[in-house]
Scaffold this active site. Sequence first.
Site, PDB file in Angstrom:
ATOM      1  N   LYS A  11       0.823  -1.209   0.000  1.00 58.78           N
ATOM      2  CA  LYS A  11       0.000   0.000   0.000  1.00 58.78           C
ATOM      3  C   LYS A  11       0.863   1.268   0.000  1.00 58.78           C
ATOM      4  CE  LYS A  11      -3.957  -2.186   2.309  1.00 58.78           C
ATOM      5  NZ  LYS A  11      -5.049  -1.969   3.283  1.00 58.78           N
ATOM      6  N   TYR A  51     -12.333  -2.456  -4.033  1.00 61.24           N
ATOM      7  CA  TYR A  51     -12.826  -2.737  -2.676  1.00 61.24           C
ATOM      8  C   TYR A  51     -14.354  -2.706  -2.612  1.00 61.24           C
ATOM      9  CZ  TYR A  51      -8.231  -2.591  -0.344  1.00 61.24           C
ATOM     10  OH  TYR A  51      -6.967  -2.871   0.100  1.00 61.24           O
ATOM     11  N   PHE A  59     -15.844   2.677   6.733  1.00 55.78           N
ATOM     12  CA  PHE A  59     -14.472   3.076   6.389  1.00 55.78           C
ATOM     13  C   PHE A  59     -14.213   3.115   4.883  1.00 55.78           C
ATOM     14  CE2 PHE A  59     -14.461  -1.520   7.364  1.00 55.78           C
ATOM     15  CZ  PHE A  59     -13.956  -2.051   6.176  1.00 55.78           C
ATOM     16  N   ARG A  87      -1.438 -14.317   4.330  1.00 59.86           N
ATOM     17  CA  ARG A  87      -2.160 -13.629   5.410  1.00 59.86           C
ATOM     18  C   ARG A  87      -1.454 -13.819   6.760  1.00 59.86           C
ATOM     19  NH1 ARG A  87      -6.953 -11.441   4.121  1.00 59.86           N
ATOM     20  NH2 ARG A  87      -7.937 -11.765   6.134  1.00 59.86           N
ATOM     21  N   ASN A 114      -2.089   0.257   6.697  1.00 56.86           N
ATOM     22  CA  ASN A 114      -1.632  -1.018   7.266  1.00 56.86           C
ATOM     23  C   ASN A 114      -0.731  -1.819   6.325  1.00 56.86           C
ATOM     24  OD1 ASN A 114      -3.639  -1.886   5.536  1.00 56.86           O
ATOM     25  ND2 ASN A 114      -4.679  -3.205   7.012  1.00 56.86           N
ATOM     26  N   HIS A 117      -2.126  -5.485   1.588  1.00 61.07           N
ATOM     27  CA  HIS A 117      -3.413  -6.168   1.428  1.00 61.07           C
ATOM     28  C   HIS A 117      -3.117  -7.570   0.904  1.00 61.07           C
ATOM     29  CE1 HIS A 117      -7.458  -7.198   0.035  1.00 61.07           C
ATOM     30  NE2 HIS A 117      -6.867  -7.625  -1.066  1.00 61.07           N
TER      31      HIS A 117
HETATM   32  P1  CMP Z   1      -7.322  -4.677   3.629  1.00 58.66           P
HETATM   33  O1  CMP Z   1      -6.805  -6.021   3.941  1.00 58.66           O
HETATM   34  O2  CMP Z   1      -6.708  -3.945   2.483  1.00 58.66           O
HETATM   35  O3  CMP Z   1      -8.897  -4.775   3.372  1.00 58.66           O
HETATM   36  C1  CMP Z   1      -9.772  -3.685   3.577  1.00 58.66           C
HETATM   37  C2  CMP Z   1      -9.110  -2.549   4.323  1.00 58.66           C
HETATM   38  O4  CMP Z   1      -9.984  -1.651   4.959  1.00 58.66           O
HETATM   39  C3  CMP Z   1      -8.263  -3.111   5.438  1.00 58.66           C
HETATM   40  O5  CMP Z   1      -7.131  -3.763   4.911  1.00 58.66           O
HETATM   41  C4  CMP Z   1      -7.987  -1.859   6.262  1.00 58.66           C
HETATM   42  O6  CMP Z   1      -6.861  -1.137   5.798  1.00 58.66           O
HETATM   43  C5  CMP Z   1      -9.227  -0.988   5.996  1.00 58.66           C
HETATM   44  N1  CMP Z   1     -10.051  -0.833   7.206  1.00 58.66           N
HETATM   45  C6  CMP Z   1     -10.285   0.317   7.853  1.00 58.66           C
HETATM   46  N2  CMP Z   1     -11.065   0.118   8.914  1.00 58.66           N
HETATM   47  C7  CMP Z   1     -11.362  -1.192   8.954  1.00 58.66           C
HETATM   48  C8  CMP Z   1     -12.125  -2.018   9.842  1.00 58.66           C
HETATM   49  N3  CMP Z   1     -12.770  -1.528  10.886  1.00 58.66           N
HETATM   50  N4  CMP Z   1     -12.195  -3.354   9.574  1.00 58.66           N
HETATM   51  C9  CMP Z   1     -11.563  -3.878   8.496  1.00 58.66           C
HETATM   52  N5  CMP Z   1     -10.815  -3.143   7.618  1.00 58.66           N
HETATM   53  C10 CMP Z   1     -10.699  -1.810   7.861  1.00 58.66           C
END
Ligand code: CMP
Length: 142
Positions: A11, A51, A59, A87, A114, A117
Amino acid sequence: MAVQRTLSIIKPDAIAKNVIGDIIRRFEENGLAVIATRMTQLSDEQAGRFYAVHRDRPFYKDLCAFMSSGPILATVLEGKNAVALNRQLMGATNPKEAETGTIRADHADSIDANAVHGSDSEENAAIEIAFFFGDLDLNSRQ
Ligand code: CMP
């Protein structure tokens, strides 16, 4: 264990930290092979399509804004049990809950920024891989 393919995205936050090499190294050292890679910057609309499964979550808007805020690196990983293994190497979505030694524990700042992905199932991996790559881009290492 079956050989699988999965999609990894490094990311914008991790790209800005210049830790692409460290993240790819973790994949390779754990038996995952890179079979396609592409750096790109998504538009807000493209991030929204990627997404789409989260479109009703609170979010979603911030997620799309963040994912289109800078370059990302999309990578297809191939190996035994690739979906679950990726994962495991990533760690929990919220870096505060990520196990020590995982990518998110080491490189993520928040649940939004974070670092990485990873596809959550083989079925979604196929959909996510097709979002970024065509058949001719995938170079099996088996
Ligand atoms: P990712 O694995 O890319 O999938 C969806 C993304 O939404 C997740 O990582 C997070 O970066 C973002 N996100 C933000 N808030 C939340 C939440 N409460 N639960 C899950 N994903 C979240």
